[in-house]
Design an enzyme around this catalytic site. Structure first.
Site, PDB file in Angstrom:
ATOM      1  N   LYS A 109      -6.619  12.436   2.339  1.00  0.00           N
ATOM      2  CA  LYS A 109      -6.562  11.660   1.099  1.00  0.00           C
ATOM      3  C   LYS A 109      -7.907  10.972   0.840  1.00  0.00           C
ATOM      4  CE  LYS A 109      -1.562  11.206   1.441  1.00  0.00           C
ATOM      5  NZ  LYS A 109      -0.367  10.463   1.843  1.00  0.00           N
ATOM      6  N   ASP A 119       2.180   5.829  -5.170  1.00  0.00           N
ATOM      7  CA  ASP A 119       3.194   6.656  -4.515  1.00  0.00           C
ATOM      8  C   ASP A 119       4.478   6.719  -5.342  1.00  0.00           C
ATOM      9  OD1 ASP A 119       2.688   7.991  -2.122  1.00  0.00           O
ATOM     10  OD2 ASP A 119       2.627   6.118  -0.975  1.00  0.00           O
ATOM     11  N   GLN A 132       0.984   4.798   4.249  1.00  0.00           N
ATOM     12  CA  GLN A 132       1.472   6.090   4.731  1.00  0.00           C
ATOM     13  C   GLN A 132       2.836   5.933   5.396  1.00  0.00           C
ATOM     14  OE1 GLN A 132       0.028   8.973   4.040  1.00  0.00           O
ATOM     15  NE2 GLN A 132       1.456  10.211   5.225  1.00  0.00           N
TER      16      GLN A 132
HETATM   17  N1  GUN Z   1       4.404  10.649   4.021  1.00  0.00           N
HETATM   18  C1  GUN Z   1       4.713  11.914   3.633  1.00  0.00           C
HETATM   19  N2  GUN Z   1       4.500  12.075   2.316  1.00  0.00           N
HETATM   20  C2  GUN Z   1       4.040  10.884   1.851  1.00  0.00           C
HETATM   21  C3  GUN Z   1       3.641  10.435   0.560  1.00  0.00           C
HETATM   22  O1  GUN Z   1       3.671  11.144  -0.448  1.00  0.00           O
HETATM   23  N3  GUN Z   1       3.219   9.142   0.505  1.00  0.00           N
HETATM   24  C4  GUN Z   1       3.208   8.329   1.586  1.00  0.00           C
HETATM   25  N4  GUN Z   1       2.808   7.073   1.417  1.00  0.00           N
HETATM   26  N5  GUN Z   1       3.586   8.714   2.787  1.00  0.00           N
HETATM   27  C5  GUN Z   1       3.986   9.992   2.919  1.00  0.00           C
END
Ligand code: GUN
Length: 292
Positions: A53, A120, A97
Protein backbone atom coordinates in the site's frame (compact mmCIF):
# COMPACT_ATOMS: atom_id res chain seq x y z
CA UNK A 1 -16.49 -23.04 -22.83
CA UNK A 2 -13.26 -21.10 -23.18
CA UNK A 3 -13.22 -18.64 -20.29
CA UNK A 4 -12.04 -15.06 -20.51
CA UNK A 5 -9.41 -14.53 -17.84
CA UNK A 6 -10.05 -11.30 -15.97
CA UNK A 7 -6.70 -9.54 -15.81
CA UNK A 8 -6.70 -7.57 -12.56
CA UNK A 9 -3.18 -6.30 -13.12
CA UNK A 10 -4.15 -4.70 -16.41
CA UNK A 11 -7.36 -3.14 -15.05
CA UNK A 12 -5.53 -1.92 -11.94
CA UNK A 13 -2.85 -0.32 -14.15
CA UNK A 14 -5.53 1.49 -16.14
CA UNK A 15 -7.27 2.68 -12.93
CA UNK A 16 -3.92 3.86 -11.63
CA UNK A 17 -3.09 5.80 -14.76
CA UNK A 18 -6.45 7.63 -14.51
CA UNK A 19 -5.73 8.31 -10.84
CA UNK A 20 -2.32 9.67 -11.76
CA UNK A 21 -4.01 12.38 -13.82
CA UNK A 22 -6.36 13.25 -10.95
CA UNK A 23 -3.45 13.36 -8.51
CA UNK A 24 -1.52 15.68 -10.82
CA UNK A 25 -4.58 17.96 -11.08
CA UNK A 26 -4.97 18.04 -7.29
CA UNK A 27 -1.27 18.83 -6.92
CA UNK A 28 -1.60 21.67 -9.43
CA UNK A 29 -4.31 23.08 -7.12
CA UNK A 30 -1.94 22.79 -4.14
CA UNK A 31 -3.35 19.57 -2.64
CA UNK A 32 -1.27 16.42 -2.18
CA UNK A 33 -3.41 13.41 -1.24
CA UNK A 34 -2.08 11.72 1.92
CA UNK A 35 -2.62 8.23 3.34
CA UNK A 36 -1.68 6.89 6.77
CA UNK A 37 -1.39 3.11 7.08
CA UNK A 38 -1.26 1.63 10.58
CA UNK A 39 -0.13 -1.91 11.34
CA UNK A 40 -0.23 -3.32 14.86
CA UNK A 41 1.81 -6.50 15.37
CA UNK A 42 3.96 -8.64 13.11
CA UNK A 43 1.54 -10.73 11.04
CA UNK A 44 3.67 -11.57 7.94
CA UNK A 45 0.83 -11.34 5.40
CA UNK A 46 -0.29 -7.98 6.85
CA UNK A 47 3.30 -6.70 6.65
CA UNK A 48 3.34 -7.53 2.93
CA UNK A 49 -0.05 -5.83 2.31
CA UNK A 50 0.94 -2.69 4.23
CA UNK A 51 4.26 -2.53 2.35
CA UNK A 52 2.42 -2.77 -0.99
CA UNK A 53 0.00 0.00 0.00
CA UNK A 54 2.82 2.40 0.89
CA UNK A 55 4.73 1.47 -2.27
CA UNK A 56 1.66 2.29 -4.40
CA UNK A 57 1.49 5.74 -2.77
CA UNK A 58 5.15 6.33 -3.59
CA UNK A 59 4.69 5.21 -7.20
CA UNK A 60 1.78 7.61 -7.70
CA UNK A 61 3.49 10.47 -5.90
CA UNK A 62 1.08 10.75 -3.00
CA UNK A 63 2.09 11.44 0.58
CA UNK A 64 2.08 8.48 2.95
CA UNK A 65 2.86 7.63 6.56
CA UNK A 66 3.51 4.06 7.62
CA UNK A 67 2.99 3.37 11.32
CA UNK A 68 4.29 0.00 12.49
CA UNK A 69 3.30 -0.47 16.12
CA UNK A 70 4.42 -3.33 18.38
CA UNK A 71 1.96 -6.16 19.10
CA UNK A 72 1.70 -4.98 22.75
CA UNK A 73 0.32 -1.56 21.72
CA UNK A 74 -2.72 -0.80 23.87
CA UNK A 75 -6.13 0.15 22.58
CA UNK A 76 -5.68 3.62 24.13
CA UNK A 77 -2.34 4.16 22.37
CA UNK A 78 -3.84 3.12 19.04
CA UNK A 79 -6.86 5.39 19.51
CA UNK A 80 -4.54 8.26 20.45
CA UNK A 81 -2.66 7.78 17.16
CA UNK A 82 -5.98 7.74 15.24
CA UNK A 83 -6.94 11.07 16.84
CA UNK A 84 -3.56 12.49 15.88
CA UNK A 85 -4.09 11.36 12.27
CA UNK A 86 -7.66 12.74 12.25
CA UNK A 87 -6.17 16.14 13.09
CA UNK A 88 -3.25 15.94 10.63
CA UNK A 89 -4.10 18.08 7.58
CA UNK A 90 -1.57 16.23 5.41
CA UNK A 91 -3.56 13.02 5.90
CA UNK A 92 -6.81 12.44 3.98
CA UNK A 93 -7.06 8.67 4.40
CA UNK A 94 -6.50 6.48 7.47
CA UNK A 95 -6.28 2.69 7.31
CA UNK A 96 -5.71 0.32 10.23
CA UNK A 97 -4.69 -3.03 8.81
CA UNK A 98 -7.03 -5.85 9.76
CA UNK A 99 -6.92 -8.11 11.70
CA UNK A 100 -5.28 -6.41 14.71
CA UNK A 101 -3.98 -8.49 17.64
CA UNK A 102 -6.77 -10.09 19.72
CA UNK A 103 -6.57 -7.62 22.66
CA UNK A 104 -7.58 -4.75 20.32
CA UNK A 105 -11.31 -4.08 19.86
CA UNK A 106 -11.31 -3.38 16.13
CA UNK A 107 -14.83 -1.97 15.97
CA UNK A 108 -14.08 0.49 18.78
CA UNK A 109 -10.91 1.62 16.99
CA UNK A 110 -12.78 2.14 13.71
CA UNK A 111 -15.38 4.31 15.51
CA UNK A 112 -12.55 6.72 16.28
CA UNK A 113 -11.57 7.23 12.64
CA UNK A 114 -13.01 10.43 11.16
CA UNK A 115 -15.56 8.99 8.66
CA UNK A 116 -14.36 11.56 6.10
CA UNK A 117 -10.90 9.89 6.26
CA UNK A 118 -12.17 6.30 6.49
CA UNK A 119 -10.82 5.10 3.13
CA UNK A 120 -11.51 1.47 4.13
CA UNK A 121 -15.24 2.22 4.41
CA UNK A 122 -15.43 0.36 7.71
CA UNK A 123 -16.95 3.14 9.87
CA UNK A 124 -20.70 2.67 10.51
CA UNK A 125 -21.34 6.08 8.89
CA UNK A 126 -19.85 4.75 5.65
CA UNK A 127 -21.61 1.38 5.95
CA UNK A 128 -24.85 3.37 6.17
CA UNK A 129 -23.93 5.52 3.17
CA UNK A 130 -23.30 2.39 1.11
CA UNK A 131 -26.71 0.97 2.03
CA UNK A 132 -28.28 4.37 1.31
CA UNK A 133 -26.44 4.50 -2.05
CA UNK A 134 -24.90 7.85 -1.11
CA UNK A 135 -21.97 8.37 -3.49
CA UNK A 136 -20.11 10.60 -0.98
CA UNK A 137 -19.41 7.63 1.29
CA UNK A 138 -16.44 5.28 1.19
CA UNK A 139 -16.84 1.68 0.03
CA UNK A 140 -14.41 -1.08 1.12
CA UNK A 141 -11.65 -1.45 -1.45
CA UNK A 142 -11.91 -5.13 -2.35
CA UNK A 143 -15.62 -5.19 -3.29
CA UNK A 144 -15.14 -1.85 -5.04
CA UNK A 145 -12.36 -3.48 -7.05
CA UNK A 146 -14.65 -6.39 -7.97
CA UNK A 147 -17.25 -3.97 -9.33
CA UNK A 148 -14.55 -2.19 -11.33
CA UNK A 149 -13.51 -5.54 -12.87
CA UNK A 150 -17.11 -6.29 -13.89
CA UNK A 151 -17.33 -2.81 -15.44
CA UNK A 152 -13.99 -3.10 -17.24
CA UNK A 153 -15.07 -6.35 -18.92
CA UNK A 154 -18.57 -5.07 -19.73
CA UNK A 155 -20.17 -7.82 -17.63
CA UNK A 156 -23.90 -7.17 -17.23
CA UNK A 157 -25.21 -7.36 -13.67
CA UNK A 158 -28.78 -6.07 -14.14
CA UNK A 159 -31.32 -8.82 -13.59
CA UNK A 160 -28.59 -11.37 -12.95
CA UNK A 161 -28.51 -13.64 -9.91
CA UNK A 162 -25.32 -13.04 -7.92
CA UNK A 163 -24.37 -15.35 -5.07
CA UNK A 164 -21.86 -13.84 -2.67
CA UNK A 165 -20.23 -16.54 -0.54
CA UNK A 166 -19.15 -14.93 2.74
CA UNK A 167 -20.75 -12.29 4.97
CA UNK A 168 -17.73 -10.34 6.21
CA UNK A 169 -17.88 -6.59 6.71
CA UNK A 170 -14.74 -6.25 4.53
CA UNK A 171 -16.03 -8.10 1.46
CA UNK A 172 -19.26 -10.15 1.55
CA UNK A 173 -21.75 -7.61 2.92
CA UNK A 174 -20.46 -4.56 1.00
CA UNK A 175 -20.19 -6.67 -2.18
CA UNK A 176 -23.83 -7.71 -1.84
CA UNK A 177 -24.86 -4.07 -1.29
CA UNK A 178 -22.96 -2.90 -4.36
CA UNK A 179 -24.51 -5.58 -6.55
CA UNK A 180 -28.06 -4.90 -5.40
CA UNK A 181 -27.72 -1.09 -5.70
CA UNK A 182 -29.71 0.69 -8.41
CA UNK A 183 -26.68 1.21 -10.63
CA UNK A 184 -26.03 -2.58 -10.72
CA UNK A 185 -29.52 -4.07 -10.28
CA UNK A 186 -28.49 -7.65 -9.57
CA UNK A 187 -30.61 -10.04 -7.52
CA UNK A 188 -28.32 -11.01 -4.67
CA UNK A 189 -28.07 -13.95 -2.31
CA UNK A 190 -25.55 -13.87 0.54
CA UNK A 191 -24.41 -17.38 1.44
CA UNK A 192 -22.43 -18.40 4.52
CA UNK A 193 -21.37 -21.37 6.61
CA UNK A 194 -24.98 -22.21 7.59
CA UNK A 195 -26.37 -22.03 4.06
CA UNK A 196 -28.07 -25.28 3.03
CA UNK A 197 -26.92 -26.95 -0.18
CA UNK A 198 -24.38 -24.29 -1.09
CA UNK A 199 -23.31 -26.06 -4.32
CA UNK A 200 -26.95 -26.24 -5.44
CA UNK A 201 -27.53 -22.57 -4.62
CA UNK A 202 -24.36 -21.51 -6.43
CA UNK A 203 -25.44 -23.47 -9.51
CA UNK A 204 -28.34 -21.00 -9.81
CA UNK A 205 -25.88 -18.07 -9.92
CA UNK A 206 -24.97 -16.07 -13.00
CA UNK A 207 -22.24 -14.41 -10.93
CA UNK A 208 -20.40 -16.03 -8.01
CA UNK A 209 -18.23 -13.98 -5.68
CA UNK A 210 -16.20 -16.26 -3.42
CA UNK A 211 -15.01 -14.49 -0.26
CA UNK A 212 -14.79 -17.10 2.49
CA UNK A 213 -11.07 -17.68 3.00
CA UNK A 214 -11.28 -21.44 2.40
CA UNK A 215 -8.71 -22.69 -0.10
CA UNK A 216 -10.23 -24.02 -3.36
CA UNK A 217 -13.64 -24.59 -1.78
CA UNK A 218 -15.61 -23.70 -4.91
CA UNK A 219 -15.41 -26.74 -7.15
CA UNK A 220 -17.02 -27.61 -10.50
CA UNK A 221 -20.29 -28.70 -8.84
CA UNK A 222 -20.83 -25.07 -7.68
CA UNK A 223 -20.70 -23.52 -11.13
CA UNK A 224 -23.23 -23.52 -13.95
CA UNK A 225 -22.07 -23.25 -17.54
CA UNK A 226 -21.37 -19.66 -18.53
CA UNK A 227 -21.17 -18.28 -14.99
CA UNK A 228 -18.89 -15.39 -14.03
CA UNK A 229 -16.62 -16.26 -11.08
CA UNK A 230 -14.80 -13.65 -8.99
CA UNK A 231 -12.36 -15.17 -6.51
CA UNK A 232 -11.52 -12.90 -3.59
CA UNK A 233 -9.61 -15.57 -1.62
CA UNK A 234 -5.91 -15.23 -0.86
CA UNK A 235 -4.92 -18.41 1.01
CA UNK A 236 -1.46 -19.71 1.76
CA UNK A 237 -1.21 -23.48 1.43
CA UNK A 238 1.86 -25.62 2.13
CA UNK A 239 3.87 -26.47 -0.99
CA UNK A 240 7.35 -27.92 -0.51
CA UNK A 241 8.16 -27.46 -4.20
CA UNK A 242 8.11 -23.66 -3.74
CA UNK A 243 11.12 -21.79 -2.33
CA UNK A 244 8.95 -20.21 0.39
CA UNK A 245 7.33 -23.53 1.30
CA UNK A 246 3.84 -22.31 0.38
CA UNK A 247 1.80 -21.09 -2.56
CA UNK A 248 -1.17 -18.77 -2.81
CA UNK A 249 -4.53 -20.15 -3.91
CA UNK A 250 -7.99 -18.62 -4.01
CA UNK A 251 -11.33 -19.82 -2.65
CA UNK A 252 -12.01 -21.31 -6.09
CA UNK A 253 -10.51 -24.49 -7.51
CA UNK A 254 -9.44 -22.63 -10.64
CA UNK A 255 -8.42 -25.65 -12.74
CA UNK A 256 -11.63 -27.55 -11.95
CA UNK A 257 -13.91 -24.60 -12.60
CA UNK A 258 -12.39 -22.50 -15.36
CA UNK A 259 -13.77 -24.36 -18.38
CA UNK A 260 -17.35 -23.85 -17.17
CA UNK A 261 -16.99 -20.09 -16.77
CA UNK A 262 -17.55 -17.25 -19.19
CA UNK A 263 -15.22 -15.07 -17.09
CA UNK A 264 -13.01 -15.94 -14.14
CA UNK A 265 -10.41 -14.13 -12.03
CA UNK A 266 -7.14 -15.97 -11.43
CA UNK A 267 -5.34 -15.93 -8.07
CA UNK A 268 -2.95 -14.20 -7.97
CA UNK A 269 -3.50 -11.45 -10.54
CA UNK A 270 -7.29 -11.14 -10.41
CA UNK A 271 -9.05 -9.28 -7.61
CA UNK A 272 -5.87 -8.74 -5.54
CA UNK A 273 -4.24 -5.95 -7.60
CA UNK A 274 -7.54 -4.03 -7.64
CA UNK A 275 -7.69 -3.61 -3.87
CA UNK A 276 -4.72 -1.27 -3.72
CA UNK A 277 -5.81 0.68 -6.80
CA UNK A 278 -9.19 1.30 -5.12
CA UNK A 279 -7.49 2.32 -1.87
CA UNK A 280 -5.66 5.03 -3.78
CA UNK A 281 -8.95 5.95 -5.51
CA UNK A 282 -10.62 6.35 -2.10
CA UNK A 283 -7.69 8.43 -0.82
CA UNK A 284 -7.91 10.75 -3.83
CA UNK A 285 -11.69 11.02 -3.29
CA UNK A 286 -11.14 11.83 0.41
CA UNK A 287 -8.61 14.51 -0.55
CA UNK A 288 -11.07 16.05 -3.02
CA UNK A 289 -13.91 16.02 -0.49
CA UNK A 290 -11.81 17.41 2.36
CA UNK A 291 -10.27 20.22 0.31
CA UNK A 292 -13.23 21.47 -1.73
N1 GUN B 1 -7.13 -6.81 5.70
C1 GUN B 1 -7.52 -7.48 4.59
N2 GUN B 1 -8.12 -6.65 3.72
C2 GUN B 1 -8.11 -5.42 4.29
C3 GUN B 1 -8.59 -4.15 3.86
O1 GUN B 1 -9.16 -3.96 2.78
N3 GUN B 1 -8.38 -3.13 4.73
C4 GUN B 1 -7.78 -3.31 5.94
N4 GUN B 1 -7.65 -2.25 6.73
N5 GUN B 1 -7.35 -4.47 6.36
C5 GUN B 1 -7.50 -5.52 5.53
Amino acid sequence: MTPTLIDGKEVAASVRSKLQQEIDELKAQGHIPGLAVVLVGEDPASQVYVGSKVKACEELGIYSQKWTLPAETTQEELVQLIHQLNADERIHGILVQSPPPPHIDEEAVILNIDPRKDVDGFHPANVARLVLEDAEGFVPCTPLGCMELLKAYGIETAGKHAVVIGRSMIVGKPMANLLVAKNANATVTIAHSRTRDLPGLCRTADIIVAAVGRPEMVTAEYVKDGAVVLDVGINRIADETRPRGYRIVGDVDFEAVKDKCSYITPVPGGVGPMTIAMLIANTVKACRQLTR
